[in-house]
Motif scaffolding. Structure first.
Motif, PDB file in Angstrom:
ATOM      1  N   CYS A 183      22.320 -23.765 -22.255  1.00 28.25           N
ATOM      2  CA  CYS A 183      22.879 -22.874 -21.228  1.00 28.25           C
ATOM      3  C   CYS A 183      24.139 -22.191 -21.704  1.00 28.25           C
ATOM      4  CB  CYS A 183      23.166 -23.655 -19.949  1.00 28.25           C
ATOM      5  SG  CYS A 183      24.353 -25.000 -20.158  1.00 28.25           S
ATOM      6  N   ASN A 213      16.073 -24.029 -15.285  1.00 27.39           N
ATOM      7  CA  ASN A 213      16.497 -23.070 -14.261  1.00 27.39           C
ATOM      8  C   ASN A 213      15.639 -23.128 -13.015  1.00 27.39           C
ATOM      9  OD1 ASN A 213      17.645 -22.365 -16.610  1.00 27.39           O
ATOM     10  ND2 ASN A 213      17.354 -20.156 -16.373  1.00 27.39           N
ATOM     11  N   GLY A 248      22.653 -19.583 -17.355  1.00 26.90           N
ATOM     12  CA  GLY A 248      23.722 -19.577 -18.330  1.00 26.90           C
ATOM     13  C   GLY A 248      23.665 -18.270 -19.096  1.00 26.90           C
TER      14      GLY A 248
END
Lengths: 444, 444
Positions: free
Chosen positions: B262, B212, B232
């Motif tokens: 995710c 991320n 996610g």
């Protein structure tokens, strides 16, 4: 439609909520809203034209003081022959287009009782920033509702009265439809563009409809994807095998059919071997339309004995310039390969043309040129949604992702994947377990 | 492939030039390059694994000092069972995919002798930024060449030796093919990411493959379109009409099949009327997998008499959190409409699921939820290119334009419009002149 005295943030939040409802409406519900808008505008003609007259009066004064261009005043005028009727007809045209929502574009059986589908759906919230033309608001509202997208509209201040009048009518027309109130928002307060461009959490796509400066400013000042183009530096490569009359005609049309358009010709590349055979005729035809020729040394020399031309020595900058006027830069090159290199590095990836009778060269050019439109023996001016047969056009994109070239309703869509199962987990599949079928199924 | 000590700018310029050549190569020429890469890597196994061993040694030391995670060390290791073979097979798999270049997707006769075609073509230059996995370089090189795109690769520093060894082999393999040298560039110098992200004139698409933080950093620091997803946060809405055993199974699979993915489940929304009937069974099944439950007050109360659970009071933040661990946030809601509102505002628009036996509610949910994947009675974990049957996956996108959901080769393509004419100009058409035919022609 909301006549927002709302803040940009409130407008965007309410548009986002509305987009989630819009996405679930049937085609009939969306079409009914367009019918209601059409009826409402038809009934409110006098009121809207009165508002437009107030905009026009101010604009004419500003033009007389030299603060506004005459062409802007002309674009403002809703009483110009055919303009009002075209606006109304445009709404019905959009209503008549095939529903772009919910089209299945892929269907795969992952396993028995586990099916994958790819389905078109609206993008979400569009931010449309445009300059003077007041009729655009009806056009854009129609496109947005048809495509199931919410829209935030920010118009130029010169047409404020017209915008407000039109949007008041649209707003009341929508009240008796299933389209939620927040689906089309008009933001009239001034200086809100920077605030709107920062709302990437709510706005999914920005569509600027205006000049280069506006588009460039927007592209440089937002993280939201921008659909459009800043420049339209279109080129033609004239090969020595081209038919002479054809070349003259296409070059003249590309340059002079409408000089202020993004798809007008700006640079002509002439093959060395076409200098004596083709260039004098082309230059004479351009001179007959009052085109100034910015020639490099080689093309200037080749035209030394051609009478009646208006020739200026080209600078390097001329080959990076979108003139938007009766001016054309002319450069001599050795052939196809140099033409490709020149256009890919100096052009704006909008629309470029090869004039040749050699089909193989034409295909090479069309594959190698990195532009939204690549034509053989046809005018750059065909780069247009109406001419492509797309109906109403949202704009022309030089983006390398999503939508490229003239963009119609399709450019306002994205897709989602749906799976319908019976309780399957990913853990059911793998070695020694169930295997995926991946059976492609027909979808049309 | 260039082993660049080149600057980012030089790499990008040379990739751009190469992309214009790549765009003109035949499918055979691109496939031959993949064959050459496969053979080259097969022959150079020992040399590459030796380089990988040097990376691993440094990484193991760093891990022993606590400077590197054990999982990163594990991802680095090319000698893990099957990894090397999978890498090689991946190249052949990509070679075997249908050619994505030059597919006609629209064909319209504008007039006699004036034909419009929309044709798929490569996007241009891809910038792929990834973390440790050294096998990705072969995979990405194969996808780029197959799709006719040039690629600039920037890998994590922990796998530098492996990257350099692999790219040296790829580079020499490509020398006897038509794929130009600049088509795949490896940038190994440090701290070049900000420079690369500024090269929007040359780079058309950034694809981050990593966590991320990397993705968020990239999205926040470039004007180039980014294909991928930062978050996610997947949710399931459990309706009281759902089959109980089905619900337990899907929720457990979604949460526990692979917690770090995710597409793992992070938030469970339970309909109020399912509290006593469904929730205890679901909670017990999750407890058996050691899942910690972050419960709101209503769900906590409903589970008061269920033994063996690990319950923690949920905070508001838990419903905005991607745990990526054996933790699940649970919230009680009134029904479908509240579920839709919650997911659209708290989720990350990745993949969301409804568990229900009411088909109408399922369709409403799937239309109203603004996510790349919307499933009925199936696990969130199916959101994956391999499981969708796409072959090799470039990544999963939560973008609202271009590509959404798992992205295969198709996501690396754009299109261009070709017109083949006989000298027509736009001025030939209009009132009292020729009319456009706009005859749609078949294209498949």
């Amino acid at each position: 439609m909301s006549l927002t005295s709302a803040s940009p943030l409130e407008a965007a939040q309410s548009a986002k909520s509305a987009s989630h409802i819009l996405a679930t409406l049937s085609a009939d519900a969306r079409n009914d809203a367009l019918t209601a808008i059409h009826s409402g505008l038809t009934a409110a003609r006098d009121e809207i034209l009165a508002a437009n007259a107030r905009d026009l009066e101010l604009a004419r004064k500003a033009a007389a003081d030299g603060q506004l261009s005459q062409s802007l005043v002309s674009r403002l005028d809703l009483t110009k022959p055919g303009k009002w009727e075209d606006m109304l007809k445009g709404i019905l045209d959009v209503r008549g287009l095939e529903d772009p929502v919910g089209r299945v574009t892929l269907r795969t059986q992952l396993d028995e009782g586990l099916n994958l589908e790819r389905v078109t759906c609206p993008i979400g919230v569009l931010l449309i920033i445009f300059e003077a033309r007041p009729e655009v608001i009806a056009n854009i509202a129609a496109l947005a509702i048809k495509s199931g997208n919410a829209a935030i509209l920010k118009g130029g201040k010169e047409s404020t009265e017209s915008f407000v009048a039109i949007s008041r009518v649209i707003s009341s027309a929508l009240e008796n439809t299933q389209v939620p109130n927040g689906a089309v928002q008009l933001v009239t307060t001034r200086d809100v563009i920077p605030q709107l461009l920062a709302l990437d959490k709510y706005v999914d796509l920005v569509i600027p409809r205006g000049g280069n400066e506006l588009v460039r400013y927007i592209k440089d000042n937002t993280k939201i994807p921008v659909l459009g183009h800043a420049d339209g530096l279109c080129s033609i490569y004239l090969d020595s095998s081209a038919d002479k009359a054809l070349a003259e005609k296409v070059i003249v049309d590309s340059k002079t059919n409408y000089v202020a358009a993004c798809n007008a010709l700006e640079t002509l590349l002439v093959q060395e071997s076409a200098l004596s055979t083709h260039l004098p005729g082309v230059a004479t035809a351009l001179a007959a339309k009052n085109v100034e020729l910015r020639c490099d040394a080689a093309s200037k020399a080749a035209l030394a004995n051609t009478p009646g031309l208006n020739i200026v020595d080209a600078t390097e900058e001329d080959f990076n310039t979108e003139f938007l006027s009766l001016t054309l830069a002319i450069k001599v090159i050795s052939g196809l390969s140099e033409a490709i290199t020149h256009i890919n590095s100096h052009g704006s990836h909008h629309t470029d043309v090869i004039l040749t009778s050699n089909k193989e060269d034409a295909e090479t050019f069309m594959n190698a040129i990195d532009s939204a439109g690549v034509y053989h023996n046809a005018s750059t001016r065909f780069a247009d949604g109406m001419r492509y047969g797309f109906g109403t056009e949202v704009g022309i994109s030089t983006n390398k992702i999503h939508s490229r070239g003239p963009v119609g309703l399709e450019g306002l869509m994205i897709y989602k994947y749906k799976i319908r199962g019976g309780g399957q987990g990913a853990g059911d599949y793998g070695e020694g377990k169930r295997q995926y079928l991946h059976q492609k199924l027909p979808w049309e």
